[in-house]
Design an enzyme around this catalytic site. Structure first.
Site, PDB file in Angstrom:
ATOM      1  N   ILE A  94      -6.641  57.261  74.283  1.00 52.40           N
ATOM      2  CA  ILE A  94      -6.799  56.120  75.198  1.00 52.40           C
ATOM      3  C   ILE A  94      -7.699  56.539  76.355  1.00 52.40           C
ATOM      4  CG2 ILE A  94      -5.532  54.596  76.792  1.00 52.40           C
ATOM      5  CD1 ILE A  94      -5.107  54.004  73.863  1.00 52.40           C
ATOM      6  N   ASN A 108       3.808  54.781  74.035  1.00 56.39           N
ATOM      7  CA  ASN A 108       3.361  55.358  72.765  1.00 56.39           C
ATOM      8  C   ASN A 108       4.579  55.835  71.980  1.00 56.39           C
ATOM      9  OD1 ASN A 108       1.531  56.604  70.853  1.00 56.39           O
ATOM     10  ND2 ASN A 108       2.025  58.583  71.782  1.00 56.39           N
ATOM     11  N   HIS A 110       5.618  58.703  69.240  1.00 54.34           N
ATOM     12  CA  HIS A 110       5.128  59.959  68.645  1.00 54.34           C
ATOM     13  C   HIS A 110       6.195  60.484  67.681  1.00 54.34           C
ATOM     14  CE1 HIS A 110       2.711  63.540  68.261  1.00 54.34           C
ATOM     15  NE2 HIS A 110       3.851  64.218  68.323  1.00 54.34           N
ATOM     16  N   GLU A 181      11.880  56.062  64.501  1.00 60.36           N
ATOM     17  CA  GLU A 181      10.781  55.277  65.082  1.00 60.36           C
ATOM     18  C   GLU A 181      11.044  53.771  65.093  1.00 60.36           C
ATOM     19  OE1 GLU A 181       6.752  56.339  64.049  1.00 60.36           O
ATOM     20  OE2 GLU A 181       7.463  58.179  63.107  1.00 60.36           O
TER      21      GLU A 181
HETATM   22  C1  GAR Z   1       3.819  56.799  63.060  1.00 60.55           C
HETATM   23  O1  GAR Z   1       4.573  57.816  62.462  1.00 60.55           O
HETATM   24  C2  GAR Z   1       3.583  57.104  64.519  1.00 60.55           C
HETATM   25  O2  GAR Z   1       4.660  57.732  65.138  1.00 60.55           O
HETATM   26  C3  GAR Z   1       2.402  58.043  64.440  1.00 60.55           C
HETATM   27  O3  GAR Z   1       1.567  57.454  63.450  1.00 60.55           O
HETATM   28  C4  GAR Z   1       2.395  56.783  62.488  1.00 60.55           C
HETATM   29  C5  GAR Z   1       1.878  55.383  62.285  1.00 60.55           C
HETATM   30  O4  GAR Z   1       2.569  54.702  61.259  1.00 60.55           O
HETATM   31  N1  GAR Z   1       1.741  58.195  65.706  1.00 60.55           N
HETATM   32  C6  GAR Z   1       1.222  59.344  66.119  1.00 60.55           C
HETATM   33  O5  GAR Z   1       1.172  60.337  65.433  1.00 60.55           O
HETATM   34  C7  GAR Z   1       0.647  59.301  67.528  1.00 60.55           C
HETATM   35  N2  GAR Z   1       0.367  60.642  67.999  1.00 60.55           N
HETATM   36  P1  GAR Z   1       2.567  53.122  61.163  1.00 60.55           P
HETATM   37  O6  GAR Z   1       1.109  52.666  61.248  1.00 60.55           O
HETATM   38  O7  GAR Z   1       3.149  52.827  59.818  1.00 60.55           O
HETATM   39  O8  GAR Z   1       3.387  52.566  62.280  1.00 60.55           O
END
Ligand code: GAR
Length: 215
Positions: A94, A108, A110, A181
């Site tokens: 960002i 965010n 993570h 998540e």
């Molecule tokens: C998720 O696991 C999220 O936590 C990660 O990308 C994936 C997206 O999945 N984000 C990161 O790694 C940020 N540093 P999605 O598109 O199915 O939600």
């Protein structure tokens, strides 16, 4: 009503969890006003379209240089005037000017327990690969506010998830999504939308009494 813009790069399962949470009445007082992706082919943009939510592609590839992309991305966000920006698997750094324009208004998700397995180079499946390489027995996910650092802003919520023998990065990713998540991110948005959390001396706290919320 908390008006949110969700930024995504790929599958958009976290976006879906937010949309489902709103439909189910678990995330209240919240409206997704736009979805921004850096990837025109992102499944997340389809998910937005299915819901009649404007989907916008802003990719560094379509700009002359990073500076121009940073300006374009920040301008688009400012035009939409969201109360909160949600990075739901947005794998682009960002711009500092966006962080400044939306101070304490960007969150965010993570896929690890910050401060472990985070920072430059730790995103998506790579996080789970490193977790398995190191052999830790517990991992998880973190929702945090975004500041100028990488994965360094104040932590809103975390949930631990067990690493099991025989896990592959894909299996572990799915378990972290399902058990952490998809629960944490909608709940954090609901907490913000309903003024339940605030920042006290740089740390996120549950608000009690008549302290004013963030938004
Ligand atoms: C998720 O696991 C999220 O936590 C990660 O990308 C994936 C997206 O999945 N984000 C990161 O790694 C940020 N540093 P999605 O598109 O199915 O939600």
């Amino acid at each position: 009503m908390l008006r949110i813009v969700v930024c995504v790069s790929g599958g958009g399962t976290n976006l879906q969890a937010i949309l489902d949470g709103i439909d189910a009445g678990k995330v209240t007082n919240t409206e997704v006003i736009a979805v921004i992706s850096n990837n025109a082919g992102a499944k997340a943009l389809q998910r937005a379209e299915e819901k009649g939510i404007p989907g916008i592609c802003i990719s560094p590839k379509n700009y002359e240089n990073r500076e121009a992309f940073n300006r374009g991305f920040t301008d688009e966000l400012c035009r939409r005037k969201p109360d909160l920006v949600v990075l739901a698997g947005f794998l682009v750094k960002i711009p500092d000017q966006a962080v400044a324009a939306f101070a304490n208004r960007i969150v965010n998700i993570h896929p690890s327990l910050i401060p472990s397995f985070c920072g430059v180079g730790y995103y998506g499946l790579k996080v789970h690969e490193k977790v398995l390489e190191r052999g830790v027995k517990v991992t998880g996910a973190t929702v945090h506010f975004v500041n100028e650092g990488m994965d360094e802003g104040p932590i809103i919520a975390q949930k631990a998830v067990a690493v099991e023998d025989g896990d592959t990065p894909e299996i572990l990713q799915k378990r972290v999504m399902e058990q952490a998540e998809w629960i944490l991110l909608p709940r954090a948005i609901d907490d913000i939308a309903n003024g339940r959390i605030g920042l006290v001396e740089g740390k996120v706290r549950r608000l009690q009494g008549n302290v004013t919320g963030l938004i």
